[in-house]
Design a protein around this motif. Structure first.
Motif: not given
Lengths: 469, 469, 469, 469
Positions: C120, C169, C218-219, D120, D126, D159, D162-164, D166-169, D217-219
């Motif tokens: 991910s 998101f 959003c990504s 969230s 968030v 945690n 960390s999920e939200w 995440s680097s992909g976002f 963050h992308c959002s």
């Protein structure tokens, strides 16, 4: 400026050589549309040569040579004029007359116009011409260059710029704290009326209860040409300090129902080269529309304007009258006496340094004594002093031209040093009654009649009454 | 068109009434800058009245009246001309002459120009004027309106549009499959050269190994004014089918090292009102720059162009020569004989219906027999046939003006029905050698000399040799 | 797939080898935060190996091995469970218990979860996992892979995706004719309910009186995840044809006061891998808010929904009852008789092919005869047929879960072939009374009670009455 | 805070009441997916109640109650653990075991997690949770709230974040002078390492030879989460003054061939609630990639980092050793003597106030005398002082974890007051050899071994040698 010749004679020769190379000859009328596009190099030569001239005087010299040496070919004009006149005497079919007129029209185009035209097509060309005209205006103001040819060239440039900066090509942009820093820095530097001191000043001016708009040209979005600052208030403001200096912070959210009035408190042209290209009036119009869309309940639109030149005008008057001795008509006897007591000398003379420095404002009593005469004199300055029949004060002329009403003169409206020294702390509201502006504008421009409020007219009457005695 | 009068006489009266109301009178020279801005209503009246005229003929009528009735005041022109002439005979200081010339210049401005000027400042005004000029051109083409006044007005409009659509104000935009559907639909509808059939056609034309660019005006981004389609290939294409019709799909990613050549295969103006405003040449120049930035290794730039009018021209020639009998100079004896055998009759006569319908292409033998003569004749048509000294074929004239070389005539290059019936399936490459275009352009426009390749010159020589016999 | 081994045994060995390499071992509890980030290579290996598996069965095989071989370490779970239980019996301070529980929690994390977690974080990783889950669901549907481990892995993936595609998101995007072609092509391809035929169909669906919205993450803005089509009407539509098929064009501008109702007529998930991630309900909610902002006067919100499976269910019933002979309870005697006359045989039997093909709709009389029984049966199908207590029909279940009311069954509402063969031409409105949806949703999910309108309840009652006789 | 109760007891009751209302009960395992979505009101209640608590202590109280009262149901955990253990003893098919484990997993989810989960999904939810965790961390630091439950809740929140995050976002955004003022103001305020003084400072930091990047963050694009400042130089900088303080202006255009080295000179987290969510390491990685794309020739990447805590550590050591009397091992005899002469007293004692205030730097001779011992001691502080086996200094730990090399300690590298008082004017370079970072990171995290340069190792050896004597 690496290529700049050492001696003045050399520079002049280089200028002439450049101009002969860069300014295209007029093709014959028949070939005017068949001529290949100007090689870009020659225009680029001109642009880079000009850019290399670091001193204003050198630029002025080059522009003078261009204006004088590359204008209209008068013999061509005369020849074509004769042709037209002959057709007038010996009429033929319309096509012949129309063509003769077109030849004449063509002969009347100054040669430098096609240089400007070609430059305008280069990347950054229009921007270059705006700066060139700014230089030209400055050189004229400094008397570095003069004469009818230069005035003509200035007119030609102004017309070209008017075509390019036509209202259809202007974008209205709003400035907020989310605008690029680049833009806010420019806005801040361009603010001529009430200088911006810190960045938090600037944040204030684009924050709640404030609006800041500018026009950019559609080809250069984000570059302010002319800027308008607006305050949203619940009354026609009588003091700039209530707009610019406040305790921080205002509440973040605007209470819309408290907003009834829009005050235009600063209008700054960023490009001096666009003087005379009607941007300001159009910007006010567009902003009014924008504000009406956002606040349909807005009831009043007014400027809060400086009165540049009032102190200077007044000092001139005082000086002149002081020499004359006798009743000046500027002050009533009673006023003269009171002031003389406070300043310890003849009013007309002692006032001069006090008004010039703005120090009078530090004495409450003196200020009280001066209020009536200054208000009266200022009303006259704005309403009665003329240049070719129109208001002498340029800000007044601008707003009256737009159809505004000379609404209210405000006492102690700008107590900054600048405000005191330039206009004895006075400011004025020009109010826009939207349904009347067209008629007012026509009356002012056509009949030179100024629409003013009761307050102003009454002050003017006092002045007249007093000065007649 | 709700307000449109019932009877023709009524309509005409309404037109006159409108024009007198909407077209501003020329203010006196002294007041030309003091006149208040035109009330927007009157321009808006004109715009809405014009928009309400549904029929072309009615619009033509209105435009004709405007051109004839609201042009230059000839007596004013004569008077100011006389003034200028007098100063010629009795010289005074320059300022006086310059002002006299400026008065004359002012008198030469047609009255309708200020109508157009005011309209241009309205929202959507420039767009309106572009459509108005398109109507005017159409009306002239249909002979609905004629005469020197109308030609003059067309010229005035063209000059105004040229100023507004100057290269500095044009944005180059690239079209991809990520562009708005709106844009792709317009591009698709505007494609005049090789019509787009389905949406997948369109996707193909903006996909890999293809580029599609357009100019928009900076005030209306996203609205294509003129469009250029480019194919990226590894040779100068000799057939449009290799560009437009291919098996789907091409690989998604371009292999950059396979790209050595840019072929301009379609150029379409979307706004007929901008005819004569130099957009095409400038678009090609800008696209060349853009492509060079993306593909520095690009070695060849060439068009693959249609030859509209070739079949028509050829049929005219055949018809004329067929009447003359005897050796026509169009075909060699040997060719005549072979064709006669294949068509079963005298070549010049039997060829006419076959060329007109394009049916000849279905017979391989006939096609083989026609290749040499058609190539030769086409070379002559492009290189030798002139109008006022310039190439008769308008596409040729366009590219030669831009400085391209008449590079290669291609056999069976467009075998679509349109290609066969309009140009016997032939197409031609105009190649751009970037370092030579300026010189070529000057030579063509100045000396009317056409730069052509060996292939073309050799075909022309064959034609000349044969026709002389 | 170049690296793909030739023989099946080899492939399986390669899979095992890959999985042991790519799936990280669980670090000891104490080191769980000190473990260096997974080298990206290993995840990338997995991604590229997986991508190289062209066949669904191969992918299923790999996923099955991953699920079975890299889940939870049961002995660890048991050990930690024992630890927790012991603390229950011999209590110590809370910190000890909490840590024991945390160790147990850690032991319960399947090993493959960290593979997914690492993927991910790669560029495009989340998108990859969405596709992987789509493959997994397809493989389960095709019975290529089964069992509790696979179900568990599916659940784990679904939870991860739910976290990432959380409502915070998601961006709501509106589609218009100005949207990129790319997007419109995707929307068009994704339209599962009422397929789009041509591009003008698509223009229609984003034109006036229509709205089309989608959620993107959003990504990845501009990539539709789930799409909702809305028609803006003045009544609750009873036929899809009035929405989708109309003469072109509608007036370009919407008359806002004619808009009182929003009809959701199509909802399509574009990514099957997101099944079960609550997007649809949330999209409807957001669109309702959006529409209310645009049209404050909107009074009614309703779907116009298909009834997939109704024809199939009905045919099953007919077949069963036809075998039973005797009174079926499906048709009244009177209906049976009338239909038998029209079809020329026993109703239950002759109807089967006619309903299956949709041919009955071509006979007006037969259609009239079938209206009452089909409406009744359909009402029962939607209201009375259950799966684990909830509505059997998945579309019904979806809307009821969201709190909608089973509002109206519509006769001849979709007469396309697809409509006739899948649901006998019937469609249904699920109506959203915004103030009641929360309560309805709770009642349905909690008590399995379905809120339905008078019309539906009356049809259900008719069915019950008839089938009991 | 209008709704805030007057008395403390009342506030506590209000908290309990709120929590019981807002924190959803865990539905039974079977119904966990059938439970209707939480009514938004209850979450919103929590958010607004929390927002109304103005004081840190009150917030801490609420969070403490939430953590202690709404965690895991220990009896449920025990029960499910027993179930799992029983299956271990009496094995049945896998599905049964897997389901038992899943029930256990479900039981281990703290109840407050679903409150956070629901929040969230709210707009701005968030962001609220990030602030809530910042409050929690602050409250823990201030000892306002303690204990294992709070630590657990902090872990759960971390945690989830960390999920939200995440680097992909995460989006990498570059800051320039064209970025919104809003962003530049935030960047400026967030700059913790080397504070920004004026706006022109900020312009400098985003100007030529400088880069400033952040993750958003992308959002919430445009909202900096963590910021990295980079200087582009031609050597590994040994002094922060060469980067931050320079005469204005630099040349506007960068000479690309002068750029060989990228110096990371400031890294600031803007959201304390994201502590422990690995953003910094990932930001450095992404920026390295970005820079390599822009400057393929870049040869060296290094930080220029502060050494917070060095002075404090050193003063502690001096104090302790001063008490011990005798040879301290900190200074050589020779050094002690020289310093004593300069300071006029026993070195270990007289140095304390001088180091604490940074005054020593004003004496050139004292500075010269201190260079060798301070360099040596600092090398030991960074390389030899440990916490649980890892580097004690947090900045060192951060870069070593990322795989950097402890490269060079720099004398008089930050002579600002802050630099002198916190680290005796020393700074350190952590250098990134891109091909080695993965191995270095593994070695550090796994074996706790620190990779250091010759310079550092030699200084460490000197320290050891001296302290052993």
């Amino acid at each position: 400026s690496s290529g700049r010749p050492a001696a003045a004679g050399a520079l002049e020769r280089a200028m002439d050589e450049l101009l002969h190379r860069a300014v295209p000859a007029m093709p014959a009328y028949e070939l005017r549309e068949k001529t290949p596009a100007r090689a870009e190099n020659q225009c680029a030569d001109f642009v880079s040569f000009y850019g290399g001239l670091a001193e204003t005087a050198e630029r002025a010299e080059l522009l003078g040579r261009l204006a004088r040496g590359f204008g209209v070919d008068h013999s061509q004009v005369a020849e074509q004029s004769a042709g037209v006149l002959q057709l007038r005497q010996q009429p033929r079919e319309p096509a012949v007359l129309l063509q003769a007129e077109d030849r004449l029209r063509y002969a009347l185009v100054p040669r430098y116009r096609s240089l400007f035209h070609h430059i305008s097509k280069m990347e950054g060309g229009v921007r270059f011409l705006v700066r060139l005209r700014a230089d030209l205006l400055e050189a004229q103001a400094l008397k570095l260059v003069e004469g009818p040819h230069v005035r003509e060239m200035n007119g030609v440039l102004k017309n070209m710029l008017s075509e390019w900066f036509s209202s259809g090509f202007l974008n209205l942009e709003r400035v907020t704290w989310h605008s690029p820093c680049e833009v806010l820095q420019r806005i801040s530097e361009a603010e001529a009326v009430h200088p911006v001191k810190t960045w938090m000043d600037m944040k204030w001016r684009v924050g709640p209860y404030r609006r800041c708009y500018f026009f950019s040209h559609c080809s250069t979005p984000g570059e302010p040409l002319i800027i308008l600052h607006v305050a949203l208030t619940n009354e026609i403001s009588s003091s700039i300090q209530t707009i610019i200096v406040k305790e921080y912070p205002l509440s973040e959210t605007e209470e819309r129902n408290k907003i009834t009035t829009a005050i235009f408190y600063s209008l700054s042209l960023t490009q001096q080269g666009l003087q005379g290209v009607e941007l300001g009036a159009f910007l006010i119009k567009r902003v009014v529309k924008e504000l009406q869309k956002e606040f349909p309940q807005l009831g009043a639109f007014s400027s809060l304007s400086p009165i540049p030149g009032f102190t200077k005008w007044l000092l001139g008057l005082l000086k002149a009258k002081a020499k004359e001795h006798g009743r000046s008509g500027l002050l009533t006897d009673c006023e003269s006496q009171e002031i003389a007591e406070l300043t310890g000398g003849p009013a007309l003379e002692t006032l001069q340094p006090l008004l010039s420095s703005g120090e009078w404002a530090q004495s409450e009593r003196l200020a009280r004594a001066l209020q009536a005469p200054l208000m009266r004199l200022c009303a006259w300055y704005l309403h009665g002093e003329k240049h070719r029949g129109y208001a002498l004060n340029p800000v007044a002329h601008f707003h009256l031209q737009n159809g505004a009403v000379l609404w209210r003169i405000n006492w102690l409206a700008d107590v900054s040093l600048k405000g005191l020294t330039s206009a004895c702390g006075l400011m004025v509201n020009y109010r826009y009654f939207l349904e009347d502006t067209a008629a007012n504008s026509t009356a002012y421009l056509g009949c030179k009649s100024i629409k003013a409020s009761e307050q102003v007219l009454s002050l003017v009457a006092q002045f007249q009454k007093n000065s007649k005695l």
